[in-house]
Design a protein around this motif. Sequence first.
Motif, mmCIF file in Angstrom:
data_model
loop_
_atom_site.group_PDB
_atom_site.id
_atom_site.type_symbol
_atom_site.label_atom_id
_atom_site.label_comp_id
_atom_site.label_asym_id
_atom_site.label_seq_id
_atom_site.Cartn_x
_atom_site.Cartn_y
_atom_site.Cartn_z
ATOM 1 N N HIS A 82 0.833 -1.209 0.000
ATOM 2 C CA HIS A 82 0.000 0.000 0.000
ATOM 3 C C HIS A 82 0.862 1.251 0.000
ATOM 4 O O HIS A 82 0.575 2.220 0.702
ATOM 5 C CB HIS A 82 -0.979 -0.029 1.164
ATOM 6 C CG HIS A 82 -1.938 -1.174 1.083
ATOM 7 N ND1 HIS A 82 -2.951 -1.208 0.159
ATOM 8 C CD2 HIS A 82 -1.995 -2.339 1.751
ATOM 9 C CE1 HIS A 82 -3.609 -2.351 0.288
ATOM 10 N NE2 HIS A 82 -3.049 -3.053 1.240
ATOM 11 N N ALA A 84 2.857 3.112 1.309
ATOM 12 C CA ALA A 84 3.491 3.643 2.522
ATOM 13 C C ALA A 84 4.274 4.915 2.268
ATOM 14 O O ALA A 84 5.306 5.146 2.886
ATOM 15 C CB ALA A 84 4.395 2.582 3.172
ATOM 16 N N LEU A 85 3.784 5.747 1.377
ATOM 17 C CA LEU A 85 4.439 7.051 1.183
ATOM 18 C C LEU A 85 4.171 7.923 2.405
ATOM 19 O O LEU A 85 3.163 7.775 3.070
ATOM 20 C CB LEU A 85 3.904 7.735 -0.081
ATOM 21 C CG LEU A 85 4.316 7.098 -1.403
ATOM 22 C CD1 LEU A 85 3.698 7.865 -2.563
ATOM 23 C CD2 LEU A 85 5.821 7.056 -1.553
ATOM 24 N N PHE A 86 5.108 8.825 2.679
ATOM 25 C CA PHE A 86 4.928 9.724 3.815
ATOM 26 C C PHE A 86 3.915 10.787 3.429
ATOM 27 O O PHE A 86 4.169 11.638 2.580
ATOM 28 C CB PHE A 86 6.262 10.372 4.195
ATOM 29 C CG PHE A 86 7.348 9.353 4.427
ATOM 30 C CD1 PHE A 86 7.114 8.227 5.200
ATOM 31 C CD2 PHE A 86 8.593 9.504 3.855
ATOM 32 C CE1 PHE A 86 8.096 7.283 5.411
ATOM 33 C CE2 PHE A 86 9.588 8.562 4.062
ATOM 34 C CZ PHE A 86 9.337 7.450 4.839
ATOM 35 N N ARG A 87 2.740 10.748 4.082
ATOM 36 C CA ARG A 87 1.624 11.562 3.594
ATOM 37 C C ARG A 87 1.836 13.051 3.802
ATOM 38 O O ARG A 87 1.255 13.860 3.120
ATOM 39 C CB ARG A 87 0.331 11.090 4.226
ATOM 40 C CG ARG A 87 0.177 11.458 5.677
ATOM 41 C CD ARG A 87 -0.886 10.638 6.319
ATOM 42 N NE ARG A 87 -0.367 9.299 6.643
ATOM 43 C CZ ARG A 87 -1.128 8.306 7.041
ATOM 44 N NH1 ARG A 87 -2.416 8.460 7.107
ATOM 45 N NH2 ARG A 87 -0.602 7.151 7.358
ATOM 46 N N ARG A 88 2.674 13.415 4.783
ATOM 47 C CA ARG A 88 2.871 14.842 5.053
ATOM 48 C C ARG A 88 4.032 15.414 4.254
ATOM 49 O O ARG A 88 4.365 16.576 4.412
ATOM 50 C CB ARG A 88 3.172 15.066 6.537
ATOM 51 C CG ARG A 88 2.117 14.557 7.461
ATOM 52 C CD ARG A 88 1.025 15.580 7.644
ATOM 53 N NE ARG A 88 0.025 15.062 8.544
ATOM 54 C CZ ARG A 88 -1.255 15.368 8.474
ATOM 55 N NH1 ARG A 88 -1.682 16.181 7.553
ATOM 56 N NH2 ARG A 88 -2.097 14.858 9.332
ATOM 57 N N LEU A 89 4.683 14.602 3.462
ATOM 58 C CA LEU A 89 5.836 15.078 2.704
ATOM 59 C C LEU A 89 5.513 15.075 1.213
ATOM 60 O O LEU A 89 4.743 14.240 0.736
ATOM 61 C CB LEU A 89 7.051 14.176 2.969
ATOM 62 C CG LEU A 89 7.529 14.070 4.426
ATOM 63 C CD1 LEU A 89 8.748 13.171 4.520
ATOM 64 C CD2 LEU A 89 7.856 15.440 4.998
ATOM 65 N N PHE A 97 14.070 11.418 1.408
ATOM 66 C CA PHE A 97 14.083 11.062 2.830
ATOM 67 C C PHE A 97 15.292 10.208 3.217
ATOM 68 O O PHE A 97 16.018 10.513 4.158
ATOM 69 C CB PHE A 97 12.792 10.326 3.189
ATOM 70 C CG PHE A 97 12.651 10.029 4.657
ATOM 71 C CD1 PHE A 97 12.067 10.949 5.502
ATOM 72 C CD2 PHE A 97 13.101 8.828 5.193
ATOM 73 C CE1 PHE A 97 11.940 10.689 6.851
ATOM 74 C CE2 PHE A 97 12.977 8.557 6.540
ATOM 75 C CZ PHE A 97 12.396 9.494 7.372
ATOM 76 N N TYR A 133 1.623 16.121 -3.233
ATOM 77 C CA TYR A 133 1.549 15.243 -2.069
ATOM 78 C C TYR A 133 1.012 13.892 -2.520
ATOM 79 O O TYR A 133 0.278 13.809 -3.521
ATOM 80 C CB TYR A 133 0.634 15.848 -0.998
ATOM 81 C CG TYR A 133 1.314 16.958 -0.248
ATOM 82 C CD1 TYR A 133 2.111 16.671 0.861
ATOM 83 C CD2 TYR A 133 1.208 18.279 -0.659
ATOM 84 C CE1 TYR A 133 2.766 17.676 1.544
ATOM 85 C CE2 TYR A 133 1.864 19.297 0.012
ATOM 86 C CZ TYR A 133 2.641 18.980 1.113
ATOM 87 O OH TYR A 133 3.297 19.973 1.785
ATOM 88 N N SER A 135 -1.383 12.130 -1.636
ATOM 89 C CA SER A 135 -2.837 12.029 -1.800
ATOM 90 C C SER A 135 -3.315 12.611 -3.115
ATOM 91 O O SER A 135 -4.445 12.393 -3.518
ATOM 92 C CB SER A 135 -3.535 12.744 -0.642
ATOM 93 O OG SER A 135 -3.089 14.074 -0.585
ATOM 94 N N ARG A 149 11.786 6.150 -4.208
ATOM 95 C CA ARG A 149 12.229 6.376 -2.836
ATOM 96 C C ARG A 149 13.116 5.231 -2.353
ATOM 97 O O ARG A 149 14.144 5.436 -1.719
ATOM 98 C CB ARG A 149 11.001 6.505 -1.921
ATOM 99 C CG ARG A 149 11.348 6.753 -0.482
ATOM 100 C CD ARG A 149 10.103 6.904 0.360
ATOM 101 N NE ARG A 149 9.382 5.636 0.485
ATOM 102 C CZ ARG A 149 8.313 5.459 1.237
ATOM 103 N NH1 ARG A 149 7.820 6.471 1.909
ATOM 104 N NH2 ARG A 149 7.721 4.291 1.313
#
Lengths: 357, 289
Positions: A82, A84-89, A97, A133, A135, A149
């Motif tokens: 799924h 697992a991207l960093f949603r706030r970045l 990262f 982002y 999303s 990544r």
Amino acid sequence: MGIELQNITKTFGEYKAIDNLSLSIPSGDLIALLGPSGCGKTTLLRIIAGLELADSGKIILENKDTTNLPPREKNVGFVFQHYALFRRLTVFENVAFGLKVLPFRQRPARKEIRERVEHLLKLVQMDWALKRYPSQLSGGQRQRVALARALAVNPRVLLLDEPFSALDAKVRQELRRWLRKLHDEIHVTSIFVTHDQEEALELADKIVVINKGRIEQQGTPQEVYDHPVNAFVYNFLGNVNVFHGRIKNGKVSLGNHHLDAPDELKNVEEKTSQTFIRPHEIGISRIRSNANDLEGTIREVRLQGGQIGLNIECEGLDGAIEAEVPRELFVNLQLAKGVLVFVTINRVRVFTGDYEI
Amino acid sequence: MPQPESAKSTPPVVKKRITDPRSVQVFLVGFTYLFFIGFIFLPLGLVFSQAFQKGWSFYLESIREPYAIEAVKLTLLTVAIVVPVNAVFGVAAAWAITKFNFKGKSALKSLLDLPFAVSPVIAGLIFVLLVGSRTTFGSWLGEHGIKIIFSTPGIIIATIFVTFPFIARELIPLMEAQGRDEEEAALTLGAKGWQIFGKITLPNIRWGLIYGMILCGARSIGEFGAVSVVSGHIRGQTNTIPLHVEILYSEYNFTASFAVASLLVFLALLTVVIKGGIEKQFQKKSFHL
């Protein structure tokens, strides 16, 4: 060797997830771990990444024993089912990262990080989305960012946990081919986990079929598909008709019919047997062409893209038989529901003894 | 594309209603308003009308009086200590419960609700029994010059106990929904524990944390029962705003009492406004969830 696993065992309470499993993968290969859900394939992948600890065994990645290294020092790239991207970045920050968390002395300069991230995003064709982002991206786009990544830290090996299973069929197809192409360019030893035999057959240099925490068979897609070593592998690698019967005097019973047993089973004493027939290895005609042909009636017609799936009820056979015929043949023979046909079995695989899936 | 026949003519009107009959709607809405008027608007209005009964200058005098100011100070001090302490505890507890598997996890999770279930008075009594001057531990502390009961530390400890579930309660479902994937991804990318926390976990729970802190702060300001037991009601020393209100009231100093109470109302209204703002932010950002 790119990846060498020696006698890995892992239990969860009573349940044996990985059972004394050993596996060697040459550097630069793309390997598929194929198996039904719950067979331990994801656990194995997580053990290699250090996200799960093996009870015993040894893990050697690119000639370095990483068994007891903490996950952050194993240097593996991991792509999650799924994303697992960093949603706030942002996309850029996501890919950067792994470089930004390096200790100061190992950390590349700002400019270098930027160049590397941009290069990777170009590689996965996402360089237009630097400031987006997660999303704001589609599933396929997210997974490509996740891949960039994982690659950013120059991983020893790349591990992909069912990377395409959350995507819709069309995107899955596209990404599969794209990943194959990408792998041919970057050549990092990679393992991907899948329960989709088509995906494994299409994508992998080598397939490792896993069941109940053990390896059932490994080999090139061709080998595994054409010469499955046992009933499980045969069954798992594609649609199949299974008939239970007995083998006796060089003949295999198939309902009331008898077929010649394959050479290696000619001299077997009486035993229970299972006969496997792939739907596309069945010939259909309107007139009897062979004395051994079965006679049957078409019960069901299914459109499957270029192929037509037929469900045929044959005389003297317990259970219907599934066949696949090219669309052209279907039209030429004027096949339809209720039509009487003759079924030629071109190729069978017979396994003796019982087995359970 | 050919239009289907029915699209050209007017579509048939669906007459069957899906909602409740109009009378039920009117009744429910009316009842809700009545309830609000009776239990919220009326009492609030009463507080202010009582507070200003003797005029604006008496009101100012009541809240400027030294004991009142001391009470406000003590309350604010309590909030300033309790909220950060519970924020740290709440994040730690939520982190432990959602990201690790350990023995007694589910028991711990249900115990989190204990302060909600137990009467605050009992919470206060527990601390009196634990560290009061008659207990061995309490007298030992007393010998070393540490006073907990009937002094500020006791008030702070009791308030911490009463309010500690707020933040953890807010964070646990949020962190459960977010799962461990991002942390695991950060781990495989080489991040250390504190980097994962600072760069991934904390930003992900930011709004939930702020929201929980506001609720925790609001409750700390208003806490009466537990604080009342451990404070000893020493004017100018161990009186928080709610205790001060109660003292004034029991001295038949109604107007002053309501004046100070109005401070609590202001603080509560402020909380509600901030909470509303945060909730909006929360919803706006929730597409990142």
